[in-house]
Motif scaffolding. Sequence first.
Motif, mmCIF file in Angstrom:
data_model
loop_
_atom_site.group_PDB
_atom_site.id
_atom_site.type_symbol
_atom_site.label_atom_id
_atom_site.label_comp_id
_atom_site.label_asym_id
_atom_site.label_seq_id
_atom_site.Cartn_x
_atom_site.Cartn_y
_atom_site.Cartn_z
ATOM 1 N N ALA A 2 -0.165 17.322 -67.927
ATOM 2 C CA ALA A 2 0.412 18.539 -67.387
ATOM 3 C C ALA A 2 -0.647 19.573 -67.059
ATOM 4 O O ALA A 2 -0.551 20.278 -66.086
ATOM 5 C CB ALA A 2 1.425 19.108 -68.341
ATOM 6 N N SER A 43 11.594 23.797 -71.676
ATOM 7 C CA SER A 43 10.416 24.648 -71.844
ATOM 8 C C SER A 43 9.569 24.165 -73.015
ATOM 9 O O SER A 43 10.076 23.834 -74.085
ATOM 10 C CB SER A 43 10.848 26.099 -72.052
ATOM 11 O OG SER A 43 10.143 26.669 -73.127
ATOM 12 N N MET A 44 8.272 24.126 -72.805
ATOM 13 C CA MET A 44 7.371 23.661 -73.857
ATOM 14 C C MET A 44 7.332 24.638 -75.028
ATOM 15 O O MET A 44 7.126 24.249 -76.169
ATOM 16 C CB MET A 44 5.966 23.478 -73.275
ATOM 17 C CG MET A 44 5.839 22.227 -72.463
ATOM 18 S SD MET A 44 5.906 20.768 -73.519
ATOM 19 C CE MET A 44 4.166 20.485 -73.730
ATOM 20 N N ALA A 47 9.996 23.675 -77.231
ATOM 21 C CA ALA A 47 9.627 22.472 -77.989
ATOM 22 C C ALA A 47 8.709 22.841 -79.146
ATOM 23 O O ALA A 47 8.862 22.342 -80.270
ATOM 24 C CB ALA A 47 8.939 21.463 -77.073
ATOM 25 N N SER A 120 16.551 18.608 -76.201
ATOM 26 C CA SER A 120 15.367 19.067 -75.483
ATOM 27 C C SER A 120 14.509 17.894 -75.016
ATOM 28 O O SER A 120 14.010 17.886 -73.890
ATOM 29 C CB SER A 120 14.578 19.998 -76.404
ATOM 30 O OG SER A 120 13.415 20.413 -75.797
ATOM 31 N N CYS A 124 13.704 17.142 -71.241
ATOM 32 C CA CYS A 124 12.300 17.110 -70.828
ATOM 33 C C CYS A 124 11.957 15.803 -70.151
ATOM 34 O O CYS A 124 11.251 15.772 -69.150
ATOM 35 C CB CYS A 124 11.398 17.211 -72.050
ATOM 36 S SG CYS A 124 10.725 18.815 -72.249
ATOM 37 N N ARG A 128 10.738 15.215 -66.390
ATOM 38 C CA ARG A 128 9.378 14.773 -66.066
ATOM 39 C C ARG A 128 9.328 13.446 -65.329
ATOM 40 O O ARG A 128 8.369 13.161 -64.621
ATOM 41 C CB ARG A 128 8.559 14.620 -67.359
ATOM 42 C CG ARG A 128 8.142 15.920 -67.971
ATOM 43 C CD ARG A 128 6.950 15.704 -68.869
ATOM 44 N NE ARG A 128 7.283 14.967 -70.090
ATOM 45 C CZ ARG A 128 6.380 14.349 -70.833
ATOM 46 N NH1 ARG A 128 5.127 14.337 -70.480
ATOM 47 N NH2 ARG A 128 6.744 13.731 -71.947
ATOM 48 N N SER A 203 4.197 8.481 -72.534
ATOM 49 C CA SER A 203 4.720 9.756 -73.032
ATOM 50 C C SER A 203 6.243 9.758 -72.986
ATOM 51 O O SER A 203 6.914 10.153 -73.947
ATOM 52 C CB SER A 203 4.165 10.907 -72.195
ATOM 53 O OG SER A 203 4.622 12.128 -72.697
ATOM 54 N N HIS A 207 8.576 9.798 -76.370
ATOM 55 C CA HIS A 207 9.552 10.860 -76.641
ATOM 56 C C HIS A 207 10.957 10.289 -76.805
ATOM 57 O O HIS A 207 11.682 10.646 -77.727
ATOM 58 C CB HIS A 207 9.535 11.901 -75.520
ATOM 59 C CG HIS A 207 8.391 12.864 -75.621
ATOM 60 N ND1 HIS A 207 7.139 12.581 -75.143
ATOM 61 C CD2 HIS A 207 8.307 14.096 -76.189
ATOM 62 C CE1 HIS A 207 6.335 13.607 -75.380
ATOM 63 N NE2 HIS A 207 7.014 14.538 -76.024
ATOM 64 N N PHE A 432 2.938 6.504 -77.600
ATOM 65 C CA PHE A 432 1.920 7.540 -77.792
ATOM 66 C C PHE A 432 0.513 6.959 -77.745
ATOM 67 O O PHE A 432 -0.414 7.634 -77.300
ATOM 68 C CB PHE A 432 2.187 8.334 -79.068
ATOM 69 C CG PHE A 432 3.326 9.306 -78.901
ATOM 70 C CD1 PHE A 432 3.474 10.011 -77.716
ATOM 71 C CD2 PHE A 432 4.262 9.503 -79.910
ATOM 72 C CE1 PHE A 432 4.526 10.908 -77.534
ATOM 73 C CE2 PHE A 432 5.313 10.394 -79.735
ATOM 74 C CZ PHE A 432 5.451 11.091 -78.550
ATOM 75 N N PHE B 209 -3.485 11.180 -84.429
ATOM 76 C CA PHE B 209 -2.029 11.231 -84.325
ATOM 77 C C PHE B 209 -1.378 9.848 -84.257
ATOM 78 O O PHE B 209 -0.461 9.566 -85.030
ATOM 79 C CB PHE B 209 -1.608 12.107 -83.138
ATOM 80 C CG PHE B 209 -0.131 12.320 -83.039
ATOM 81 C CD1 PHE B 209 0.493 13.281 -83.818
ATOM 82 C CD2 PHE B 209 0.646 11.544 -82.198
ATOM 83 C CE1 PHE B 209 1.867 13.466 -83.752
ATOM 84 C CE2 PHE B 209 2.013 11.713 -82.126
ATOM 85 C CZ PHE B 209 2.631 12.683 -82.901
ATOM 86 N N TRP B 244 2.884 15.304 -89.441
ATOM 87 C CA TRP B 244 3.071 14.686 -88.130
ATOM 88 C C TRP B 244 3.639 15.700 -87.139
ATOM 89 O O TRP B 244 3.200 15.799 -85.994
ATOM 90 C CB TRP B 244 4.007 13.491 -88.312
ATOM 91 C CG TRP B 244 4.195 12.622 -87.127
ATOM 92 C CD1 TRP B 244 3.306 11.716 -86.624
ATOM 93 C CD2 TRP B 244 5.354 12.554 -86.295
ATOM 94 N NE1 TRP B 244 3.843 11.093 -85.530
ATOM 95 C CE2 TRP B 244 5.098 11.586 -85.311
ATOM 96 C CE3 TRP B 244 6.588 13.213 -86.282
ATOM 97 C CZ2 TRP B 244 6.021 11.260 -84.330
ATOM 98 C CZ3 TRP B 244 7.501 12.887 -85.310
ATOM 99 C CH2 TRP B 244 7.228 11.919 -84.343
ATOM 100 N N LEU B 251 -0.361 19.108 -80.007
ATOM 101 C CA LEU B 251 -0.532 18.419 -78.729
ATOM 102 C C LEU B 251 0.250 19.117 -77.623
ATOM 103 O O LEU B 251 -0.143 19.096 -76.456
ATOM 104 C CB LEU B 251 -0.103 16.956 -78.847
ATOM 105 C CG LEU B 251 -1.081 16.078 -79.631
ATOM 106 C CD1 LEU B 251 -0.486 14.722 -79.910
ATOM 107 C CD2 LEU B 251 -2.395 15.925 -78.862
ATOM 108 N N HIS B 252 1.363 19.741 -77.993
ATOM 109 C CA HIS B 252 2.104 20.515 -76.991
ATOM 110 C C HIS B 252 1.415 21.834 -76.706
ATOM 111 O O HIS B 252 1.345 22.278 -75.571
ATOM 112 C CB HIS B 252 3.526 20.796 -77.484
ATOM 113 C CG HIS B 252 4.372 19.576 -77.552
ATOM 114 N ND1 HIS B 252 5.291 19.346 -78.538
ATOM 115 C CD2 HIS B 252 4.413 18.508 -76.754
ATOM 116 C CE1 HIS B 252 5.866 18.189 -78.333
ATOM 117 N NE2 HIS B 252 5.357 17.655 -77.266
ATOM 118 N N VAL B 255 -1.153 22.560 -73.888
ATOM 119 C CA VAL B 255 -0.866 22.669 -72.463
ATOM 120 C C VAL B 255 -0.017 23.897 -72.149
ATOM 121 O O VAL B 255 0.524 24.012 -71.066
ATOM 122 C CB VAL B 255 -0.175 21.401 -71.907
ATOM 123 C CG1 VAL B 255 -1.120 20.228 -71.993
ATOM 124 C CG2 VAL B 255 1.102 21.118 -72.653
#
Lengths: 490, 296
Positions: A2, A43-44, A47, A120, A124, A128, A203, A207, A432, B209, B244, B251-252, B255
């Motif tokens: 991103a 929205s991040m 999150a 969320s 998301c 994405r 990713s 998620h 991940f 992670f 965790w 990590l979020h 950005v």
Amino acid sequence: MAQTLQTSSAPGDARITGAIPAGAASAGLLDGILDGLWHGLTSMRFAIALTLIAAALSFVGALVMQAPAGVLADANAKAAWIAQVRPKYGAFTDVFDALQVFNIFNSLWFRLVGGLLVASITACTAHRTPAVWRTATKPTVDVGEAFFEHAPQHEAMVVHRSADEALAAVRTVLGKRRFRTLVHNDGTMHLYADRNRWGPFGSLVGHLAFVVILAGAMIGGALGFQNPDFTIAEGSTLTVPSATGLSIRLDAFRDSYDPATGMPLDYASQVVLFEDGTEVARHTIRVNDPLRYDGISFFQSFFGPAVILSATADGGSPLFSGGVPLAWSADDSDRAIGTLDLPGTGKVAWVAGTSGGNDTVVRPGQLLVEIYQADGAGTLVERKTIDQGVATTVGGVTFTFQREEKFTGLAISRDPGAPLIWLGSLLLFGGFVLVLMFPHRRLWGRIAPRPDGGATLLVGSIGRKDTTAGIEFTELVNDLRAVLHAPART
Amino acid sequence: MFKMSEYTFVAAALCLGLASLIYLAYAVSGLRAGMLRTAGGPGGASSTVTFASGPYTSELGRYGTIIGWLAMVTLTVSLIFRTIATGHGPFANMYEFSIAFAWGILVAYYWFERRYSQRILAVVAMPVALGLMLYAVTIPSTIEPLVPALQNNLLLTIHVAVAIVAYGSFTVGFGAALLYLVQPEQGRWGLPKPKILEEIGYRAIVVGFPFLTLTVILGAVWAEVAWGKYWSWDPKETASLLTWLIYATYLHARVVRGWRAKRAAWLLMLGFAATLFTYFGNLYFGGLHSYAGLAQ
Ligand code: HEM
């Protein structure tokens, strides 16, 4: 990634948020609300807030004692448990109780945060996916000349080769680095090369895996069963609760200890499993070696003493014969106690073994038998200590205490959600690893023929502006130079 | 074998202590030079990329690295001897786990030192490793048979080995965040530039992670096999989930504007605190993991 998407000017990376037309003019209130909701869920910052709150709740849950399963549902057990922890938490006890802090992982708060996380993450991911898909499958090959001046990493060189030769050489160099190359030729050659283009999908998978795991946990909670304290004495056969037609026999229980330190070495229950009377499995259950049959699992959990006895009614008809696990402990002494039904008599029996050499009421080789009315009030009918091998009548029932044995405590469970849990775990880890360890690297190039028969080569990359990407880019450029024998233009 | 593992352990601890001291001298030497320069010239914020500016700085750094490597090698040998002596991976009680943790930190640190040449991180990483070694000294090292729940060699080994990698990486991330937070944006004292520290922190979590994820998953697998329940909200499980979640938040944060810099570094600090909480938690909260080898 991103960050790249947000800060780079590479075309073809149209961010989907920008691509959504800014609300049709006729958007009503409902649309506005839905828009706002969608915006919030994707929205991040939201999150970040959610994961931090979940972390905070977990912290509380790790610090504050949690009530054992089932205790809070039973008013008496709950009162007893609260009284037990009150000295520790003092005035906070009632506040904690009201806020469900003693059961935080089933609390309203935790469920709310979990639900919002699922919503969320789902939003998301949906949000994405199109962009990730487009970036991987429909990259823009022709990016315009200005890009090569503004890209975070860029390089220009003049080569004394034809454009076609230059392209072949560039392809070889990139191919060695496992980049795929796409070319669009309109007189000028436009080049796009990338590696790990499926990385970003990790990713999305990672998620969604979180949602899969939560779904597995919910299915397990709703449709599965847990019986953490199923007790069975040696020699007995009992039906398995919540599993139709299954019964289990304990042939022997063995516990062994290290002679030097007294540390436990092994707990082993030899069992035979029957379905509708026929043997279907035979296994020695150990701590790391459960018996699994048809979705039901039996785990070694605890053990203790059991007594083998028989009980006959007045008229001589047998009421019970077999082993009784002494799996509870009395409130007022150290004696291990157990219970048995006396069908048809309207009574139940409790039996207690000796607590050891100091026990003056129940000596070794004796058993204390108490008979109660099975009518809710539970009035004591009679209480008597009986000797091993001597038939003795207590409360109108004749008991014979034959010998002592052991019982084993098994945890029995069936969890239809488990496959989802393991599938989700696999996807979580795989996803991940894929996105974090195999980042998508992209590179653009431009080869323009020169009047002198040579060519100009421009390369640019929008990788994360960090040392690793920088080093990789520099090495790539050096390789290109070496292959093309090109001096730098600038 | 047991004796050999003890001797090599002592050797490793001594090397580690020595390496810590040398790295400290390295840091002092470099910082002094850095400060002089900052105070002196009009150049103000110095533009050095690597931290090697005093007369003896780089020399000291080299010796620190040599002795540190020696510590890592002897510790590796010690762990191998102990594995042979006990017949299982060196992960079964607090003693073994502490040494393995220290080993994980050394490995992670040297991986990053080779890659980024930022020796100053050692000032954080080495003392943490040394602290764990010293902590191990306070725990009896006698070999005892494994209690039944731990008698799963494969899962025990992988579960903890993976945790060690994660914890080692998180320690490096912590070091980077700490050095990041003590400087203003444009850098100070000739310390590594915030940007490079930020990158090291990120790399550390990129490795840590997934490994933590795997640790938690393997823990769940094992719990299912041994206890019949993959998740019991045992305090140790809960603490690892908390750790965790913090690193996921990090990590979020990287950005999101406004979270990228200082706050992300604070999350790394918080994450490391949670790591230690998970690690030492046994001592405080008991629970299913409480058999981990301390006198009860
Ligand atoms: C328990 C919940 C969550 C966990 C464990 C988690 C974990 C992660 C991890 C490990 C990454 C870094 C790797 C990657 O780029 O995929 C990441 C990135 C990301 N997450 Fe999450 N996440 C969670 C919840 C969410 C939620 C609720 C959202 C939506 C608002 C979200 C949106 C994103 C986005 C957009 C990225 C990409 C960031 C980038 O480009 O580097 N995540 N997440």
